[in-house]
Design a protein around this motif. Structure first.
Motif, PDB file in Angstrom:
ATOM      1  N   ASP A 187       0.435  -0.762   0.165  1.00 40.44           N
ATOM      2  CA  ASP A 187      -0.128  -0.400  -0.059  1.00 40.44           C
ATOM      3  C   ASP A 187       0.866   1.448  -0.320  1.00 40.44           C
ATOM      4  O   ASP A 187       0.487   2.641  -0.317  1.00 40.44           O
ATOM      5  N   ILE A 188       1.850   1.610  -0.016  1.00 48.00           N
ATOM      6  CA  ILE A 188       2.933   2.294   0.716  1.00 48.00           C
ATOM      7  C   ILE A 188       4.027   1.805   0.163  1.00 48.00           C
ATOM      8  O   ILE A 188       4.709   0.127   0.869  1.00 48.00           O
ATOM      9  N   PHE A 189       5.196   2.109  -0.921  1.00 46.41           N
ATOM     10  CA  PHE A 189       6.457   2.075  -0.512  1.00 46.41           C
ATOM     11  C   PHE A 189       7.418   3.341  -0.037  1.00 46.41           C
ATOM     12  O   PHE A 189       7.158   4.832  -0.022  1.00 46.41           O
ATOM     13  N   ILE A 190       8.511   3.054   0.670  1.00 44.26           N
ATOM     14  CA  ILE A 190       9.839   3.831   1.450  1.00 44.26           C
ATOM     15  C   ILE A 190      10.783   4.052  -0.097  1.00 44.26           C
ATOM     16  O   ILE A 190      11.763   3.010  -0.427  1.00 44.26           O
ATOM     17  N   VAL A 191      10.423   5.237  -0.617  1.00 46.48           N
ATOM     18  CA  VAL A 191      10.969   5.368  -2.310  1.00 46.48           C
ATOM     19  C   VAL A 191      12.292   5.876  -2.027  1.00 46.48           C
ATOM     20  O   VAL A 191      11.776   7.140  -1.331  1.00 46.48           O
ATOM     21  N   TYR A 192      13.498   5.901  -2.539  1.00 49.54           N
ATOM     22  CA  TYR A 192      14.949   7.212  -2.549  1.00 49.54           C
ATOM     23  C   TYR A 192      15.040   7.137  -3.909  1.00 49.54           C
ATOM     24  O   TYR A 192      14.903   6.748  -4.813  1.00 49.54           O
ATOM     25  N   ALA A 193      15.238   8.836  -4.175  1.00 48.98           N
ATOM     26  CA  ALA A 193      14.803   9.280  -5.287  1.00 48.98           C
ATOM     27  C   ALA A 193      15.810  10.631  -5.527  1.00 48.98           C
ATOM     28  O   ALA A 193      15.930  10.798  -4.136  1.00 48.98           O
ATOM     29  N   LYS A 194      17.056  11.322  -6.102  1.00 49.82           N
ATOM     30  CA  LYS A 194      17.707  12.019  -5.789  1.00 49.82           C
ATOM     31  C   LYS A 194      17.206  13.584  -6.403  1.00 49.82           C
ATOM     32  O   LYS A 194      16.315  13.351  -7.931  1.00 49.82           O
ATOM     33  N   ILE A 195      16.631  14.591  -5.866  1.00 52.53           N
ATOM     34  CA  ILE A 195      15.565  15.888  -6.122  1.00 52.53           C
ATOM     35  C   ILE A 195      17.056  16.231  -6.821  1.00 52.53           C
ATOM     36  O   ILE A 195      17.809  16.387  -6.193  1.00 52.53           O
ATOM     37  N   ASP A 196      16.714  16.775  -8.360  1.00 54.91           N
ATOM     38  CA  ASP A 196      17.002  17.617  -8.830  1.00 54.91           C
ATOM     39  C   ASP A 196      18.568  16.805  -9.367  1.00 54.91           C
ATOM     40  O   ASP A 196      19.751  17.606  -9.510  1.00 54.91           O
ATOM     41  N   GLY A 197      18.732  15.540  -9.465  1.00 53.76           N
ATOM     42  CA  GLY A 197      19.947  14.740 -10.476  1.00 53.76           C
ATOM     43  C   GLY A 197      21.058  14.322  -8.740  1.00 53.76           C
ATOM     44  O   GLY A 197      21.715  13.987  -8.691  1.00 53.76           O
ATOM     45  N   ASP A 198      20.989  15.228  -7.918  1.00 51.91           N
ATOM     46  CA  ASP A 198      21.727  14.926  -7.129  1.00 51.91           C
ATOM     47  C   ASP A 198      21.605  14.228  -5.322  1.00 51.91           C
ATOM     48  O   ASP A 198      22.782  14.738  -4.390  1.00 51.91           O
ATOM     49  N   LYS A 199      20.415  15.499  -4.590  1.00 49.01           N
ATOM     50  CA  LYS A 199      20.147  15.310  -3.640  1.00 49.01           C
ATOM     51  C   LYS A 199      18.911  14.072  -3.426  1.00 49.01           C
ATOM     52  O   LYS A 199      18.216  13.775  -2.873  1.00 49.01           O
ATOM     53  N   PHE A 200      20.211  12.499  -2.288  1.00 41.34           N
ATOM     54  CA  PHE A 200      19.928  11.791  -1.997  1.00 41.34           C
ATOM     55  C   PHE A 200      18.245  11.644  -1.271  1.00 41.34           C
ATOM     56  O   PHE A 200      19.317  11.664  -0.297  1.00 41.34           O
ATOM     57  N   SER A 201      17.268  11.517  -1.261  1.00 41.12           N
ATOM     58  CA  SER A 201      15.713  11.723  -0.216  1.00 41.12           C
ATOM     59  C   SER A 201      15.669  10.556  -0.261  1.00 41.12           C
ATOM     60  O   SER A 201      14.962   9.755  -1.563  1.00 41.12           O
ATOM     61  N   ALA A 202      14.216  10.759   0.522  1.00 35.16           N
ATOM     62  CA  ALA A 202      14.203   9.747   1.027  1.00 35.16           C
ATOM     63  C   ALA A 202      11.725   9.523   0.704  1.00 35.16           C
ATOM     64  O   ALA A 202      11.790  10.992   1.475  1.00 35.16           O
ATOM     65  N   PHE A 203      11.566   9.245   0.312  1.00 34.32           N
ATOM     66  CA  PHE A 203       9.627   9.143   0.173  1.00 34.32           C
ATOM     67  C   PHE A 203       8.826   8.404   0.490  1.00 34.32           C
ATOM     68  O   PHE A 203       9.241   6.986   0.496  1.00 34.32           O
ATOM     69  N   ILE A 204       7.673   8.856   1.741  1.00 34.91           N
ATOM     70  CA  ILE A 204       6.526   8.091   1.581  1.00 34.91           C
ATOM     71  C   ILE A 204       5.804   7.764   0.036  1.00 34.91           C
ATOM     72  O   ILE A 204       5.139   9.041  -0.355  1.00 34.91           O
TER      73      ILE A 204
END
Length: 584
Positions: A187-204
């Motif tokens: 139902d939810i994923f803890i997803v890691y992505a780079k904001i603006d190509g370089d800021k490694f961040s986590a999202f729900i």
């Protein structure tokens, strides 16, 4: 740290038996939790294993909700957010019992570990309030989306991107994640992505989000009952309030969650290995060849004993580490809004021990299921016998939560990094060892002496490696891997022996006899292997007279009188065969 031992300090100082936690210290509440978790696995999961392996629709969710009703999903979640908020020994017990449940251990582990702990430790009050009560009951299923097709162990090279919308209300996520546990039903994923190509961040990220899709189920060697798919994001809108922790600090979330994940995977391995030994011992008692049960044959006794020795050692390591984590939690003030982050920092102190547990336990499990198949003979290769599934399921354990190769590199490099910051007394330890060797006062007979020898072998070889390579040592992974093995075995030997000595003092020799035998047999069977591994390291670092001098110092550290490990193993095997399972 309020007088608590620092992570890795066992290598530099003496630990007293009374200062470690062992399974013999379980409280009545711990024993009740053990019975509850083990009973759930036996009655609700193992009875439906064929349906699980066939991927029966809705069964994993049904079982997660059943576990939730027993409080098994919310052990790490505060009562304020619908959890049962148990101590670290209790959460370890649950993880051990779940280890018997095959692929469901991955489903439940994904739910209670990596799929929810990022929110528990780094989520805001609002995020916890929204998601954690449902995770505890099993009504909300969580998944952890870190791995990418091209990244593998190099998580920070992720390509998944996040771009803030022009109105600042949401992030647009694009990318693909691979090998994601629980993905089909999450139902939810803890997803890691780079904001603006370089800021490694986590999202729900909520699974119902437009643009989120999952691929077909992976066709796996084992853990067939758990869902493993790729997850794709095409302009997925994630509200800004679903950013976890801080922009550009996703690596803090990821690495801290992995520490706990590695430790719990070791506890899973322990439960799984006990199950494998139980199956093997039962079969060996029942199977007759040449008119006798094969449990009476010498080479089968040796296998049963070796399996039990490794299980005893991993059990000692796992609960010793659980005690360290629990003491750390008790020393911290986690009552504030940032309490989860404070807890994560506390757990990070024992990142070394978490990695050591992970490597040792997953490889001990691999040995145990392999010998379990061997004891079953041709029947072990048949899917009609449970040991065949255990063998297949166990293979992934050495890959999950950072491969064992990654963890081996992490162990010495973390030590070196901490030493550079002044947190690790490496140079003082090197100097003390040189003084001891120069004094000629070395005595290695007896288990205490051999445990110290294991630590000294590690220090001797690391000192010589640093003299040769200095800051370039991390580039020599073959040496780092062997150094990690020396440190792991020092922790393993000491944990087993301290537990046995604690039992001796508390229970008396008659009651503690099997624990003493298990620890002695393991120590004497292992020390020679450590010496050989050290020889390989030294031969890679020097030659000629320098090598000869280094080897002489090594030999001085490892002079001891061998014990009759054949007889010790026979004692162990007799106890295992008599009970048809692991006993201490």
């Amino acid at each position: 740290m309020n007088g608590l031992p620092k992570g890795g300090s066992f290598l530099f100082q003496q630990t007293l038996p009374q200062d470690i936690f062992t399974p013999e210290d379980f409280s009545l509440e711990h024993k009740m939790i053990y019975r509850t978790a083990a009973g759930f696995v036996t009655d609700s999961v193992l009875t439906r294993m064929d349906e699980l392996e066939a991927k029966q629709e809705g069964l994993n969710r049904e079982l997660l909700q059943a576990a939730g009703e027993l409080g098994l999903n919310g052990a790490d979640i505060a009562e304020e957010y619908g959890g049962t908020e148990m101590d670290k020994i209790s959460t370890t017990i649950i993880a051990e019992c779940m280890g018997r449940s095959g692929s469901f251990a991955m489903t439940q582990g994904g739910q209670t570990g990596i799929g929810s702990m990022p929110i528990v430790m780094f989520g805001t009050h609002e995020q916890k309030q929204k998601y954690l009560p449902g995770i505890a009951t099993g009504e909300i299923i969580g998944a952890y989306a870190l791995t990418e097709p091209g990244a593998g162990s190099d998580a920070l090279s992720a390509k998944t991107s996040a771009v803030l919308s022009s109105d600042g209300k949401y992030y647009l996520l694009n990318g693909t994640k691979q090998f994601i546990t629980n993905s089909a039903m999450a139902d939810i994923f803890i997803v890691y992505a780079k904001i603006d190509g370089d800021k490694f961040s986590a999202f729900i990220v909520e699974a119902a989000s437009e643009g989120l899709s999952t691929g077909a189920e992976e066709k796996k060697m084992g853990i067939k009952g758990s869902s493993t798919r790729s997850v794709s994001f095409e302009d997925v809108k994630v509200p800004v309030e679903n950013l976890l922790f801080t922009t550009g600090r996703g690596h803090i979330v990821a690495f801290n969650i992995l520490n706990l994940g590695r430790y719990k995977l070791a506890a899973n391995s322990l439960g799984n290995a006990k199950f494998a030994l139980e199956l093997a011992a039962t079969y060996a008692n029942e199977r007759k060849q040449f008119g006798s049960p094969i449990a009476g044959f010498g080479l089968i006794k040796e296998k049963l004993a070796e399996m039990a020795m490794k299980i005893y050692v991993m059990e000692s390591m796992v609960y010793r580490t659980g005690g360290l984590l629990e003491n750390m939690m008790n020393s911290l003030d986690t009552s504030g809004e940032d309490g989860g982050q404070v807890a994560a920092q506390g757990i990070e102190e024992y990142a070394l021990e978490c990695s050591m547990n992970k490597v040792f336990a997953t490889e001990a499990l691999a040995y145990t299921v392999d010998e379990g198949v061997q004891i079953h003979g041709g029947y072990g290769f048949s899917a009609e016998y449970t040991i065949e599934r255990l063998y297949r399921d166990a293979r992934i354990y050495r890959i999950f939560e950072g491969t064992n190769e990654i963890n081996r590199v992490l162990i010495p490099t973390t030590m070196l990094r901490r030493a550079a910051k002044g947190d690790f007394p490496l140079q003082e330890a090197f100097a003390r060892l040189k003084e001891t060797m120069a004094s000629g006062s070395l005595s290695r007979d007896g288990e205490d002496g051999l445990v110290q020898a294991a630590k000294d072998i590690f220090l001797l070889t690391l000192d010589i490696a640093l003299q040769k390579y200095g800051k370039e040592l991390p580039k020599h992974q073959e040496i780092l891997g062997k150094q990690a093995d020396l440190a792991i075995q020092a922790f393993a030997m000491e944990s087993a022996w301290l537990r046995a000595k604690k039992a001796l003092a508390k229970e008396g020799e008659a009651q503690a006899k099997l624990k003493l035998t298990l620890a002695k047999a393991y120590i004497y069977a292992t020390i020679g292997r450590l010496e050989y591994s050290a020889q390989e390291i030294l031969a890679a670092l020097a030659e000629g007279k320098e090598l000869a001098d280094n080897l002489e110092n090594l030999h001085r550290l490892t002079r001891y009188t061998p014990q009759n490990t054949v007889a010790l193993r026979r004692e162990i095997a007799a106890a295992i065969s008599e009970n048809g399972r692991y006993v201490v």
